[in-house]
Design an enzyme around this catalytic site. Structure first.
Site, mmCIF file in Angstrom:
data_model
loop_
_atom_site.group_PDB
_atom_site.id
_atom_site.type_symbol
_atom_site.label_atom_id
_atom_site.label_comp_id
_atom_site.label_asym_id
_atom_site.label_seq_id
_atom_site.Cartn_x
_atom_site.Cartn_y
_atom_site.Cartn_z
ATOM 1 N N SER A 79 0.839 -1.199 0.000
ATOM 2 C CA SER A 79 0.000 0.000 0.000
ATOM 3 C C SER A 79 0.871 1.244 0.000
ATOM 4 O O SER A 79 1.980 1.239 0.551
ATOM 5 C CB SER A 79 -0.859 -0.039 1.272
ATOM 6 O OG SER A 79 -1.373 1.233 1.537
ATOM 7 N N TYR B 156 -2.208 -1.079 10.924
ATOM 8 C CA TYR B 156 -2.468 -1.722 9.624
ATOM 9 C C TYR B 156 -1.346 -1.368 8.645
ATOM 10 O O TYR B 156 -0.739 -2.240 8.027
ATOM 11 C CB TYR B 156 -3.825 -1.284 9.045
ATOM 12 C CG TYR B 156 -3.923 -1.559 7.558
ATOM 13 C CD1 TYR B 156 -4.099 -2.853 7.082
ATOM 14 C CD2 TYR B 156 -3.777 -0.521 6.622
ATOM 15 C CE1 TYR B 156 -4.132 -3.118 5.718
ATOM 16 C CE2 TYR B 156 -3.814 -0.781 5.262
ATOM 17 C CZ TYR B 156 -3.989 -2.073 4.815
ATOM 18 O OH TYR B 156 -4.011 -2.333 3.468
ATOM 19 N N LYS C 125 2.096 -3.544 6.627
ATOM 20 C CA LYS C 125 2.534 -3.579 5.215
ATOM 21 C C LYS C 125 4.028 -3.282 5.125
ATOM 22 O O LYS C 125 4.756 -3.903 4.353
ATOM 23 C CB LYS C 125 1.749 -2.545 4.395
ATOM 24 C CG LYS C 125 0.273 -2.860 4.276
ATOM 25 C CD LYS C 125 0.040 -4.137 3.501
ATOM 26 C CE LYS C 125 -1.387 -4.604 3.530
ATOM 27 N NZ LYS C 125 -1.593 -5.951 3.016
HETATM 28 N N1 LIG Z 1 -8.794 -2.001 -0.448
HETATM 29 C C1 LIG Z 1 -7.822 -1.132 -0.279
HETATM 30 O O1 LIG Z 1 -8.068 0.081 -0.221
HETATM 31 C C2 LIG Z 1 -6.393 -1.584 -0.174
HETATM 32 C C3 LIG Z 1 -5.346 -0.653 -0.351
HETATM 33 C C4 LIG Z 1 -4.019 -1.088 -0.252
HETATM 34 C C5 LIG Z 1 -3.742 -2.439 0.033
HETATM 35 N N2 LIG Z 1 -4.769 -3.298 0.209
HETATM 36 C C6 LIG Z 1 -4.461 -4.704 0.528
HETATM 37 O O2 LIG Z 1 -4.975 -5.521 -0.502
HETATM 38 C C7 LIG Z 1 -5.355 -6.796 0.041
HETATM 39 C C8 LIG Z 1 -6.786 -7.094 -0.351
HETATM 40 O O3 LIG Z 1 -7.620 -6.045 0.125
HETATM 41 P P1 LIG Z 1 -9.179 -6.048 -0.102
HETATM 42 O O4 LIG Z 1 -9.614 -4.638 -0.166
HETATM 43 O O5 LIG Z 1 -9.518 -6.981 -1.216
HETATM 44 O O6 LIG Z 1 -9.653 -6.672 1.291
HETATM 45 P P2 LIG Z 1 -10.802 -7.743 1.598
HETATM 46 O O7 LIG Z 1 -11.024 -7.733 3.070
HETATM 47 O O8 LIG Z 1 -11.968 -7.541 0.717
HETATM 48 O O9 LIG Z 1 -10.086 -9.111 1.177
HETATM 49 C C9 LIG Z 1 -9.191 -9.795 2.033
HETATM 50 C C10 LIG Z 1 -9.582 -11.254 2.027
HETATM 51 O O10 LIG Z 1 -8.649 -11.966 2.869
HETATM 52 C C11 LIG Z 1 -9.391 -12.895 3.658
HETATM 53 N N3 LIG Z 1 -8.611 -13.139 4.875
HETATM 54 C C12 LIG Z 1 -8.331 -12.270 5.884
HETATM 55 N N4 LIG Z 1 -7.629 -12.898 6.845
HETATM 56 C C13 LIG Z 1 -7.452 -14.191 6.454
HETATM 57 C C14 LIG Z 1 -6.832 -15.323 7.038
HETATM 58 N N5 LIG Z 1 -6.294 -15.288 8.266
HETATM 59 N N6 LIG Z 1 -6.822 -16.487 6.348
HETATM 60 C C15 LIG Z 1 -7.409 -16.557 5.120
HETATM 61 N N7 LIG Z 1 -8.025 -15.525 4.517
HETATM 62 C C16 LIG Z 1 -8.055 -14.346 5.191
HETATM 63 C C17 LIG Z 1 -10.736 -12.229 3.909
HETATM 64 O O11 LIG Z 1 -11.771 -13.146 4.219
HETATM 65 C C18 LIG Z 1 -10.975 -11.516 2.580
HETATM 66 O O12 LIG Z 1 -11.693 -12.341 1.682
HETATM 67 C C19 LIG Z 1 -5.141 -6.692 1.540
HETATM 68 O O13 LIG Z 1 -3.873 -7.232 1.835
HETATM 69 C C20 LIG Z 1 -5.142 -5.211 1.793
HETATM 70 O O14 LIG Z 1 -4.401 -4.860 2.930
HETATM 71 C C21 LIG Z 1 -6.080 -2.918 0.099
#
Ligand SMILES: NC(=O)c1ccc[n+]([C@@H]2O[C@H](COP(=O)([O-])OP(=O)(O)OC[C@H]3O[C@@H](n4cnc5c(N)ncnc54)[C@H](O)[C@@H]3O)[C@@H](O)[C@H]2O)c1
Length: 346
Positions: A127, A152, A156
């Site tokens: 991120s 959080y 990262k």
């Molecule tokens: N959405 C954003 O704005 C954003 C920005 C930068 C980085 N990210 C990163 O991108 C990735 C995906 O984000 P997203 O927005 O799709 O989030 P999201 O919560 O929709 O998806 C994350 C998925 O991981 C699963 N998960 C969480 N913990 C778990 C575990 N212990 N075992 C197995 N599965 C697990 C959840 O059930 C979910 O389906 C994350 O790592 C997040 O930190 C997201």
């Protein structure tokens, strides 16, 4: 032979869009997800869109034994894309241990299982938060990372350091970290999109939920920043463009085209929009007038963040194809579908 790719967190927002991009690029996909922030109904949606149902394994990646077992079952995988993490910035401030446990244990267990089963290509969801307050704009990957404000964000930064150490210790391991700016939007079908639980942290679900009448009003956190209209500026990126960046990063790893065993790329559009600009654009595209209130600044928010995207363009051959209009109209279509089909979705 098709390449087999493990996608952790593949039922989530960005993961599910990436699974679609991978299937469209002819990969076999295995999703590992514990459904802590998603639903397995997403699998029906993915198969409706792609006519292919990915393999699904419900596993909590914090559990090292279960992680090893699922990797043993899929030890012929060629690469792993690791999305699984908790992502709510505010919650991470309240419950730091939950975030360090989930985001770091899942990473460490995944990397350990990969090493055990000789799977050595890895893509990580990072991120722009790792830049903290950027020294220069647009932000290049050379900007030094800083300790992010939230636990959080810190997961990262620490995760990138862990991956770098692991790559350094294993000459076969290649990793790419994609530093996302602000992912918004939804698949053009309107069948998958972001489903935040509780109060959204991010602007776009807050806007669409307010427009849909689920929230009384939208909070704008501060209008006294040194920006064109006083509200913070961010680099919004369409989730389908982001998904395509993963497919290109994967190809770079599989073709062994990398120049370093650990590479980092910014994934944004390079263009910044203020909160008020997004609100106005949403009103004009949806025809809905948004009720909003300007409140105090939110701790940890920086005035401006937008990416220098030249490295991704040059090395991955990737640029964002979708503009603000598509980002907003697809988010709104998804929100409207959610309301129409509430019971069938999740
Ligand atoms: N959405 C954003 O704005 C954003 C920005 C930068 C980085 N990210 C990163 O991108 C990735 C995906 O984000 P997203 O927005 O799709 O989030 P999201 O919560 O929709 O998806 C994350 C998925 O991981 C699963 N998960 C969480 N913990 C778990 C575990 N212990 N075992 C197995 N599965 C697990 C959840 O059930 C979910 O389906 C994350 O790592 C997040 O930190 C997201």
């Amino acid at each position: 032979m098709k390449h087999k790719i493990i996608v952790t967190g593949g039922c989530g927002y960005i993961g599910s869009h990436t699974v679609i991009a991978l299937i469209e690029n002819n990969y076999d996909v295995v999703i590992i997800d514990d459904l802590s922030n998603s639903s397995d109904q997403i699998l029906n949606r993915i198969s409706k869109i792609t006519s292919k149902r990915p393999t699904f394994e419900k596993v909590d990646l914090k559990d090292i034994q279960a992680t090893n077992q699922v990797f043993e079952k899929h030890k012929n995988a060629d690469a792993v894309i690791h999305f699984a993490a908790h992502k709510a910035v505010g919650e991470s401030v309240q419950q730091p241990i939950k975030y360090y446990q989930n985001n770091l244990y899942t990473l460490i267990n995944t990397l350990a299982a990969m090493a055990k089963h000789h799977i050595n290509k890895f893509i990580f969801s990072s991120s722009a938060t790792v830049y903290g307050i950027p020294q220069t704009l647009p932000i290049t990957e050379n900007n030094q990372t800083q300790r992010p404000f939230s636990p959080y964000g810190n997961t990262k930064k620490i995760a990138e350091e862990i991956i770098e150490d692991v790559v350094r210790s294993n000459t076969k391991m290649l990793a790419i970290s994609l530093r996302y700016f602000n992912p918004i939007g939804a698949h053009e079908s309107g069948w998958i999109g972001e489903l935040p639980s509780g109060t959204p942290n991010n602007l776009m679900p807050f806007i669409t939920q307010t427009a849909a009448g689920l929230r009384e009003k939208l909070m704008v956190f501060g209008n006294d920043y040194p920006t064109k209209d006083g509200t913070p500026i961010r680099d919004y990126i369409h989730v389908v463009d982001l998904a395509e960046a993963h497919a290109l990063a994967l190809k770079r790893l599989l073709d062994r085209k990398v120049e370093n065993s650990f590479e980092v790329f910014n994934i944004g559009t390079g263009e910044g929009y203020s909160v008020l600009e997004i609100i106005k654009a949403f009103e004009s595209i949806s025809g809905v007038v948004l009720k909003y209130e300007i409140t105090e600044r939110r701790a940890g928010d920086v005035p401006q963040l937008y990416a220098d995207i030249n490295l991704a363009k040059e090395k991955l051959g990737w640029t964002a194809k979708r503009g603000l209009k598509e980002m907003i109209s697809s988010s709104w279509k998804w929100e409207e579908n959610l309301r129409k089909n509430k019971n069938q979705l999740y």
